[in-house]
Design an enzyme around this catalytic site. Structure first.
Site, short mmCIF file in Angstrom:
data_model
loop_
_atom_site.label_atom_id
_atom_site.label_comp_id
_atom_site.label_asym_id
_atom_site.label_seq_id
_atom_site.Cartn_x
_atom_site.Cartn_y
_atom_site.Cartn_z
N SER A 138 0.85 -1.20 0.00
CA SER A 138 0.00 0.00 0.00
C SER A 138 0.88 1.24 0.00
O SER A 138 1.98 1.24 0.57
CB SER A 138 -0.91 0.03 1.22
N TYR A 151 -1.84 -0.18 10.42
CA TYR A 151 -1.92 -0.47 8.98
C TYR A 151 -0.64 -0.04 8.27
O TYR A 151 -0.07 -0.81 7.49
CB TYR A 151 -3.13 0.25 8.38
#
Length: 257
Positions: A138, A151
């Site tokens: 990501s 995250y």
């Protein structure tokens, strides 16, 4: 006539994983699909009766279940051409507010789950000197996002792991592809309480991702404008990053979702 691709995908019941599975189904691939929601996987299989699709209800935190799924897929179809470690979660978490379990869960799924996905396939791919291991990282792994420390950390770990794996596997004939999504329109991003620049349709993302995998690209950011954002984030001085992000909106904590 060439044989159909054999593709194994985790996190295939929704979002990016489901879209990638649908894209490979359109391309005529043989599919092995893993997700916790077995009912969703079964609906996908029933919607594609003309395809060879094996479904495995499993949690990527269960390495034994992943290994069993991998061995079953290899026994049925042979060594896969592509293994995509896609399973992931995004949960808000803040240190000091009792979110330690959230930090552990996110890291277990997004990072250790990726390693556990590749582990049972690696030896067969090395023996065949063929195949591609694909990890979904990501743009959020480039810098630590406030409120999303769990995250960001998990995706940073995935990104550096995939880089090491790529160098390890290259002389053994196995390609490693890192795909770093920006904002993709999925149920996961639908809950984000902030603006999402360059938001990309998930089906468009899946087509671009499958093309990048076919080309064995080492690292790709999708959509492409987010590559510029990622490059800027990587080099911006810490003092400027801190000033820019101090009032940024936070993802809601998992406990309050």
């Amino acid at each position: 006539m060439s044989s159909p691709l054999k593709v194994f995908i985790t996190g295939a019941s929704s979002g990016i994983g489901l879209a990638i599975a649908a894209e490979y189904a359109r391309r005529g691939a043989i599919l092995g699909l893993v997700a916790r929601r077995g009912d969703a996987l079964e609906r996908f299989r029933q919607a594609h009766p003309e395809h060879l699709i094996s479904v495995y209800p499993a949690d990527v935190r269960d390495a034994d279940a992943l290994a069993a799924a991998a061995h079953d897929f290899i026994a049925q179809y042979g060594c896969p051409d592509v293994v995509i470690a896609n399973a992931g979660v995004s949960r808000g978490a803040v240190t000091g507010l009792g979110d330690l379990r959230t930090f552990r869960d996110v890291m277990d799924i997004n990072y250790f789950g990726m390693v556990a996905t590749f582990e049972p396939f690696a030896a067969a791919m090395i023996a065949a000197r063929a195949g591609t291991l694909v990890g979904i990282s990501s743009v959020a792994g480039v810098r630590g996002l406030p409120g999303s420390g769990a995250y960001s950390a998990s995706k940073a770990a995935a990104r550096t792991y995939l880089e090491a794996l790529r160098v390890e596997m290259r002389p053994r004939g196995v390609a490693v592809v890192t795909i770093a999504p920006g904002f993709i329109r999925t149920p996961m991003t639908a809950r984000n309480p902030y603006r999402m620049p360059f938001l990309m349709d998930v089906d468009h993302f899946a087509r671009k991702a499958a093309d990048a995998i076919e080309q064995k690209k080492r690292y790709i950011v999708l959509p492409w404008p987010m590559r510029v954002v990622a490059m800027i984030l990587h080099v911006v001085p810490r003092w400027l990053y801190d000033a820019a992000m101090k009032n940024a909106a936070h993802k809601p904590r998992a406990a309050t979702d």
